[in-house]
Design a protein around this motif. Structure first.
Motif, PDB file in Angstrom:
ATOM      1  N   GLU A   1     -48.736  67.970  81.457  1.00  0.00           N
ATOM      2  CA  GLU A   1     -48.480  69.359  81.811  1.00  0.00           C
ATOM      3  C   GLU A   1     -49.580  70.144  81.104  1.00  0.00           C
ATOM      4  O   GLU A   1     -49.742  70.054  79.884  1.00  0.00           O
ATOM      5  CB  GLU A   1     -47.094  69.785  81.339  1.00  0.00           C
ATOM      6  CG  GLU A   1     -46.018  68.903  81.962  1.00  0.00           C
ATOM      7  CD  GLU A   1     -44.664  69.573  82.093  1.00  0.00           C
ATOM      8  OE1 GLU A   1     -44.386  70.513  81.333  1.00  0.00           O
ATOM      9  OE2 GLU A   1     -43.892  69.131  82.973  1.00  0.00           O
TER      10      GLU A   1
ATOM     11  N   GLY B   1     -42.880  82.370  74.636  1.00  0.00           N
ATOM     12  CA  GLY B   1     -42.214  81.084  74.768  1.00  0.00           C
ATOM     13  C   GLY B   1     -42.399  80.160  73.580  1.00  0.00           C
ATOM     14  O   GLY B   1     -42.249  80.566  72.425  1.00  0.00           O
ATOM     15  N   SER B   2     -42.728  78.903  73.858  1.00  0.00           N
ATOM     16  CA  SER B   2     -42.794  77.898  72.800  1.00  0.00           C
ATOM     17  C   SER B   2     -43.943  78.173  71.827  1.00  0.00           C
ATOM     18  O   SER B   2     -43.891  77.758  70.674  1.00  0.00           O
ATOM     19  CB  SER B   2     -42.911  76.489  73.388  1.00  0.00           C
ATOM     20  OG  SER B   2     -44.161  76.292  73.992  1.00  0.00           O
ATOM     21  N   PHE B   3     -44.975  78.879  72.284  1.00  0.00           N
ATOM     22  CA  PHE B   3     -46.091  79.232  71.378  1.00  0.00           C
ATOM     23  C   PHE B   3     -45.587  80.179  70.291  1.00  0.00           C
ATOM     24  O   PHE B   3     -45.810  79.960  69.093  1.00  0.00           O
ATOM     25  CB  PHE B   3     -47.233  79.879  72.167  1.00  0.00           C
ATOM     26  CG  PHE B   3     -48.443  80.238  71.339  1.00  0.00           C
ATOM     27  CD1 PHE B   3     -49.552  79.401  71.302  1.00  0.00           C
ATOM     28  CD2 PHE B   3     -48.466  81.409  70.589  1.00  0.00           C
ATOM     29  CE1 PHE B   3     -50.658  79.728  70.521  1.00  0.00           C
ATOM     30  CE2 PHE B   3     -49.562  81.735  69.804  1.00  0.00           C
ATOM     31  CZ  PHE B   3     -50.668  80.902  69.773  1.00  0.00           C
TER      32      PHE B   3
ATOM     33  N   ASP C   1     -41.089  65.896  77.013  1.00  0.00           N
ATOM     34  CA  ASP C   1     -42.440  66.432  77.259  1.00  0.00           C
ATOM     35  C   ASP C   1     -43.182  66.794  75.959  1.00  0.00           C
ATOM     36  O   ASP C   1     -43.554  67.957  75.746  1.00  0.00           O
ATOM     37  CB  ASP C   1     -42.387  67.677  78.169  1.00  0.00           C
ATOM     38  CG  ASP C   1     -41.816  67.379  79.553  1.00  0.00           C
ATOM     39  OD1 ASP C   1     -41.846  66.205  79.983  1.00  0.00           O
ATOM     40  OD2 ASP C   1     -41.363  68.333  80.204  1.00  0.00           O
TER      41      ASP C   1
ATOM     42  N   LYS D   1     -48.231  76.764  83.703  1.00  0.00           N
ATOM     43  CA  LYS D   1     -48.325  75.304  83.597  1.00  0.00           C
ATOM     44  C   LYS D   1     -48.892  74.757  84.897  1.00  0.00           C
ATOM     45  O   LYS D   1     -48.452  75.145  85.988  1.00  0.00           O
ATOM     46  CB  LYS D   1     -46.923  74.747  83.354  1.00  0.00           C
ATOM     47  CG  LYS D   1     -46.837  73.262  83.122  1.00  0.00           C
ATOM     48  CD  LYS D   1     -46.556  72.419  84.335  1.00  0.00           C
ATOM     49  CE  LYS D   1     -45.232  72.678  84.991  1.00  0.00           C
ATOM     50  NZ  LYS D   1     -45.013  71.819  86.177  1.00  0.00           N
TER      51      LYS D   1
ATOM     52  N   ARG E   1     -33.952  81.386  82.302  1.00  0.00           N
ATOM     53  CA  ARG E   1     -33.874  80.631  81.037  1.00  0.00           C
ATOM     54  C   ARG E   1     -33.084  81.412  79.985  1.00  0.00           C
ATOM     55  O   ARG E   1     -32.326  80.841  79.215  1.00  0.00           O
ATOM     56  CB  ARG E   1     -35.291  80.369  80.476  1.00  0.00           C
ATOM     57  CG  ARG E   1     -36.150  79.439  81.318  1.00  0.00           C
ATOM     58  CD  ARG E   1     -37.448  79.050  80.569  1.00  0.00           C
ATOM     59  NE  ARG E   1     -38.366  78.338  81.431  1.00  0.00           N
ATOM     60  CZ  ARG E   1     -39.396  78.903  82.068  1.00  0.00           C
ATOM     61  NH1 ARG E   1     -39.646  80.200  81.922  1.00  0.00           N
ATOM     62  NH2 ARG E   1     -40.185  78.173  82.839  1.00  0.00           N
TER      63      ARG E   1
HETATM   64  P1  TMP Z   1     -43.526  77.289  77.093  1.00  0.00           P
HETATM   65  O1  TMP Z   1     -43.905  78.559  76.399  1.00  0.00           O
HETATM   66  O2  TMP Z   1     -42.038  77.081  77.184  1.00  0.00           O
HETATM   67  O3  TMP Z   1     -44.246  76.106  76.531  1.00  0.00           O
HETATM   68  O4  TMP Z   1     -44.009  77.438  78.622  1.00  0.00           O
HETATM   69  C1  TMP Z   1     -45.365  77.695  78.934  1.00  0.00           C
HETATM   70  C2  TMP Z   1     -45.510  77.892  80.429  1.00  0.00           C
HETATM   71  O5  TMP Z   1     -45.238  76.713  81.130  1.00  0.00           O
HETATM   72  C3  TMP Z   1     -44.572  78.956  81.014  1.00  0.00           C
HETATM   73  O6  TMP Z   1     -45.303  79.726  81.948  1.00  0.00           O
HETATM   74  C4  TMP Z   1     -43.501  78.177  81.724  1.00  0.00           C
HETATM   75  C5  TMP Z   1     -44.193  76.889  82.092  1.00  0.00           C
HETATM   76  N1  TMP Z   1     -43.319  75.732  82.022  1.00  0.00           N
HETATM   77  C6  TMP Z   1     -43.128  74.937  83.134  1.00  0.00           C
HETATM   78  O7  TMP Z   1     -43.653  75.225  84.219  1.00  0.00           O
HETATM   79  N2  TMP Z   1     -42.330  73.835  83.021  1.00  0.00           N
HETATM   80  C7  TMP Z   1     -41.735  73.475  81.868  1.00  0.00           C
HETATM   81  O8  TMP Z   1     -41.027  72.473  81.832  1.00  0.00           O
HETATM   82  C8  TMP Z   1     -41.948  74.297  80.706  1.00  0.00           C
HETATM   83  C9  TMP Z   1     -41.317  73.948  79.398  1.00  0.00           C
HETATM   84  C10 TMP Z   1     -42.756  75.398  80.821  1.00  0.00           C
END
Ligand code: TMP
Length: 237
Positions: A90, A99-101, A129, A177, A216
């Motif tokens: 990914e 988000g996760s950042f 992941d 992503k 979410r």
């Molecule tokens: P994150 O901040 O949760 O890591 O997500 C970063 C970007 O990736 C956000 O635009 C959402 C996308 N994303 C997906 O398309 N699929 C996924 O499973 C996850 C976790 C995030």
């Protein structure tokens, strides 16, 4: 094009064989999941929006020199795509913290970066992941060094193209992503989808979230947000 047996069912799409071994049909569902499938729901009409939006954006990216799996839109929810073997990474590009950042580094959402960042996650639901770097991907033979370089080049090019386009629509492209695949001839192409499921899209004026974060985070107005970004996109494409 004749739709044949189902090859695979993912969280948001089904994939079918066709009578051409090099082509597949993807069928977009309204199912939504988050947190590696722990949260499940439905976003009514999402499949139709994501199919159309992804196809319009991929056609635009093709014009900007980025090869994609897109072949032809067949119906509201179905698209003919090149058969690829998905590189199990990914690829995440970020322009603004979210988000996760934000969580990982203990910072607020909304910090605008001087330069975009790139990160890879190993596409493996059982492992959740996990984040990995390019060396890990090469060590595990998920891709070659050359393929990783191509993927990075395309991912940043996608960002430049989409950032500009979404800005014209009054939408800030926060992060997204991507997934890439390899065709039977070995060409790396952009695959999967580009949609409010896979991008963070904020209203440029108010920073209102117009993407899957509404699902979410239980913010409500999920369907309206998808419809709003689709409306803005079709007015500008
Ligand atoms: P994150 O901040 O949760 O890591 O997500 C970063 C970007 O990736 C956000 O635009 C959402 C996308 N994303 C997906 O398309 N699929 C996924 O499973 C996850 C976790 C995030």
């Amino acid at each position: 094009m004749q739709k044949q047996e189902q090859l695979y069912e993912g969280k948001a799409k089904k994939v079918f064989k066709t009578d051409d071994p090099n082509l597949l049909i993807v069928d977009y569902k309204d199912d939504a999941t988050a947190f590696n499938g722990l949260k499940k729901g439905t976003i009514i009409g999402k499949g139709v929006i994501n199919n159309r939006m992804s196809n319009l954006l991929m056609q635009r990216l093709e014009k900007d020199g980025i090869p994609t799996h897109f072949v032809e839109e067949l119906s509201e929810r179905e698209t003919l795509v090149k058969k690829v073997s998905i590189v199990p990474l990914e690829v995440i590009i970020r322009n603004i913290s979210a988000g996760s950042f934000a969580k990982r580094f203990g910072v607020d959402e909304g910090i605008v970066f001087d330069e975009p960042t790139i990160e890879f996650s190993y596409k493996n639901d059982e492992l959740g992941d996990p984040l990995m770097n390019a060396y890990h991907a090469i060590a595990l033979k998920l891709a070659t060094r050359e393929e990783i370089e191509t993927i990075k080049k395309y991912a940043f090019a996608v960002n430049e193209s989409l950032k500009k386009f979404w800005a014209e629509c009054g939408v800030t492209l926060v992060d997204f992503k991507l997934e890439f695949g390899k065709t039977s001839s070995g060409e790396i192409v952009l695959a999967d989808e580009i949609s409010p499921d896979t991008c963070r899209l904020w209203d440029s004026k108010t920073n209102e979230k117009l993407d899957k974060d509404r699902f979410r985070r239980d913010l409500g107005g999920v369907e309206d947000a998808y419809a709003e970004v689709m409306k803005r996109l079709t007015a500008h494409i």
